[in-house]
Motif scaffolding. Structure first.
Motif, mmCIF file in Angstrom:
data_model
loop_
_atom_site.group_PDB
_atom_site.id
_atom_site.type_symbol
_atom_site.label_atom_id
_atom_site.label_comp_id
_atom_site.label_asym_id
_atom_site.label_seq_id
_atom_site.Cartn_x
_atom_site.Cartn_y
_atom_site.Cartn_z
ATOM 1 N N ALA A 79 73.859 22.737 50.090
ATOM 2 C CA ALA A 79 75.029 23.127 50.881
ATOM 3 C C ALA A 79 74.843 24.523 51.459
ATOM 4 O O ALA A 79 75.205 24.795 52.622
ATOM 5 N N ALA A 80 74.263 25.428 50.671
ATOM 6 C CA ALA A 80 74.011 26.782 51.169
ATOM 7 C C ALA A 80 72.979 26.763 52.292
ATOM 8 O O ALA A 80 73.102 27.508 53.282
ATOM 9 N N ALA A 81 71.959 25.906 52.153
ATOM 10 C CA ALA A 81 70.959 25.786 53.212
ATOM 11 C C ALA A 81 71.594 25.259 54.495
ATOM 12 O O ALA A 81 71.327 25.769 55.597
ATOM 13 N N MET A 82 72.444 24.259 54.372
ATOM 14 C CA MET A 82 73.105 23.701 55.559
ATOM 15 C C MET A 82 74.073 24.705 56.182
ATOM 16 O O MET A 82 74.255 24.715 57.411
ATOM 17 N N THR A 99 70.482 18.170 67.218
ATOM 18 C CA THR A 99 69.888 18.693 65.988
ATOM 19 C C THR A 99 69.346 17.578 65.112
ATOM 20 O O THR A 99 70.010 16.560 64.901
ATOM 21 N N VAL A 100 68.142 17.802 64.576
ATOM 22 C CA VAL A 100 67.537 16.928 63.577
ATOM 23 C C VAL A 100 67.266 17.773 62.340
ATOM 24 O O VAL A 100 66.697 18.869 62.445
ATOM 25 N N VAL A 101 67.686 17.284 61.169
ATOM 26 C CA VAL A 101 67.448 17.973 59.906
ATOM 27 C C VAL A 101 66.597 17.077 59.012
ATOM 28 O O VAL A 101 66.893 15.882 58.868
ATOM 29 N N SER A 102 65.537 17.625 58.426
ATOM 30 C CA SER A 102 64.781 16.897 57.406
ATOM 31 C C SER A 102 65.018 17.575 56.065
ATOM 32 O O SER A 102 65.169 18.801 55.998
ATOM 33 N N GLY A 156 76.887 17.143 57.341
ATOM 34 C CA GLY A 156 77.774 17.326 58.477
ATOM 35 C C GLY A 156 77.490 16.376 59.617
ATOM 36 O O GLY A 156 77.189 15.195 59.410
ATOM 37 N N ASP A 157 77.537 16.918 60.845
ATOM 38 C CA ASP A 157 77.494 16.063 62.034
ATOM 39 C C ASP A 157 76.192 16.178 62.820
ATOM 40 O O ASP A 157 76.188 16.030 64.035
#
Length: 383
Positions: free
Chosen positions: A153-156, A177-180, A211-212
């Motif tokens: 959560a802190a990273a996000m 946005t793409v998150v891995s 999130g989104d």
């Protein structure tokens, strides 16, 4: 923009002692072929490039060869470290590698530094979150709670702050946005071959933490899974346990348009060698015609001979050269009751007799005479 999502290569892993380098090399070559055939722009590798923190030279060479093939096929690569990897080793030459189109993200300060790649609609921000060990990184992330959810959560939060700043600076409504991430997300199903990443008993994170974002490319679990349209595990490209023998192996092709996620397509990966299980006596397994189709498989066998067979692995490999695991289950063993229940109230001689049945065979009268003699000697020597 077209993205290929893969993870959990585990290069250097063995399968019950069998070297899998040839199998891994073949499937990674297939991924490079898919990149070329499907016009992939970016390949995202979501952790566990290697199976151990200190991979041997052959494993490093195989991984490097895979990166070169993918880059030659026309894609840029964004890879991060998983719980099996050494983040320091994987990211050692990151600055130099980035110049050639290989972006290695393994450090906490890089979590909110995206790789920005342009298409005809503008930039796409790729944020890569390496595996975060709570006890190691929570100080760096200013997190008091000792859990995977807290550090992720802190990273996000850092990623979202960077996204918002970039959107405001560009005067844009939304940055694609793409998150891995390499994590165990609630609702996903593990298999036998993943190493636990729990710390303090808290290993899962909720999907809502992401999130989104347009797409979340997850790694850690070895079966392809869809948690939501935009949140998926690609799974490992090679099976690493017999529990995965019926699993499909695949990669995801992710298409983004001007508005974000447009489509996700599964592309199956071939198995270099299928997995199978068989049950029966040694004689049955050697003679049953229906088992002929398993002779090219990696195999696990359950032996049901009334007496423990002698050297069954050598004998069975004459027909099944890729047999890698076996166990003996004596038909005389009562599986419905515990060992303590089975021997409750029994004499020492009877307990010894049942032990011989479970591990060897039904003892003869001469065998039991030797047992009784040994018991008497043991009693005589007791204080």
């Amino acid at each position: 923009m077209r993205i290929l999502h893969t993870s959990d290569w585990h290069i250097g892993r063995t399968f019950h002692g069998v070297d899998l380098r040839a199998d891994q090399d073949a499937v990674l070559a297939e991924i490079a072929r898919i990149v070329a055939a499907e016009g992939v722009d970016v390949v995202v590798v979501s952790g566990d490039l290697y199976d151990r923190a200190m991979p041997n030279a052959d494993a490093v060479r195989l991984c490097n060869d895979a990166f070169v093939r993918i880059r030659d096929a026309g894609a840029r690569i964004i890879a991060t470290s998983g719980n099996h990897d050494s983040a320091t080793r994987v990211g050692a030459a990151a600055e130099f590698a980035a110049a050639g189109g290989l972006h290695l993200r393994t450090r906490v300060p890089e979590i909110d530094v995206p790789v920005l790649i342009e298409d005809e609609h503008g930039p796409v921000a790729f944020y890569a979150i390496p595996y975060l060990e709570p006890d190691v990184v929570r100080g760096e992330l200013a997190v008091a709670e000792r859990s995977h959810e807290a550090v992720l959560a802190a990273a996000m939060a850092r990623i979202n702050a960077d996204r918002e700043a970039r959107e405001a600076s560009a005067g844009a409504d939304r940055l694609r946005t793409v998150v891995s991430a390499h994590a165990f997300v609630t609702g996903a199903v593990p298999s036998e071959s993943e190493r636990t990443i729990s710390v303090g008993g808290v290993e899962t994170v909720p999907m809502s933490v992401f999130g989104d974002v347009d797409y979340v490319a997850l790694g850690h679990l070895h079966t392809p899974q869809v948690l939501a349209r935009s949140v998926r595990y690609s799974g490992s490209p090679v099976p690493y346990s017999f529990g995965e023998r019926s699993d499909r192996k695949a990669v995801w092709l992710v298409d983004l348009d001007a508005n974000g996620l447009r489509d996700v397509t599964e592309v199956a990966l071939p198995l270099a060698r299928p997995l199978g299980e068989m049950t029966g006596t040694v004689a049955q397994l050697l003679s049953e015609p229906a088992l002929e189709e398993l002779t090219s498989h990696y195999l696990s066998a359950v032996l049901t001979d009334p007496v423990r067979p002698r050297d069954p692995m050598r004998v069975l490999r004459e027909r099944f050269p890729h047999l890698v695991h076996l166990r003996w289950e004596s038909p005389a063993r009562d599986k419905e009751t515990s060992y303590r229940q089975r021997v409750s109230g029994a004499s020492d001689k009877e307990i010894a007799r049942r032990f011989l049945i479970d591990t060897w065979r039904e003892p003869t009268a001469a065998d039991l005479d030797l047992v009784e003699e040994a018991l008497q000697q043991a009693r005589a020597g007791s204080p």
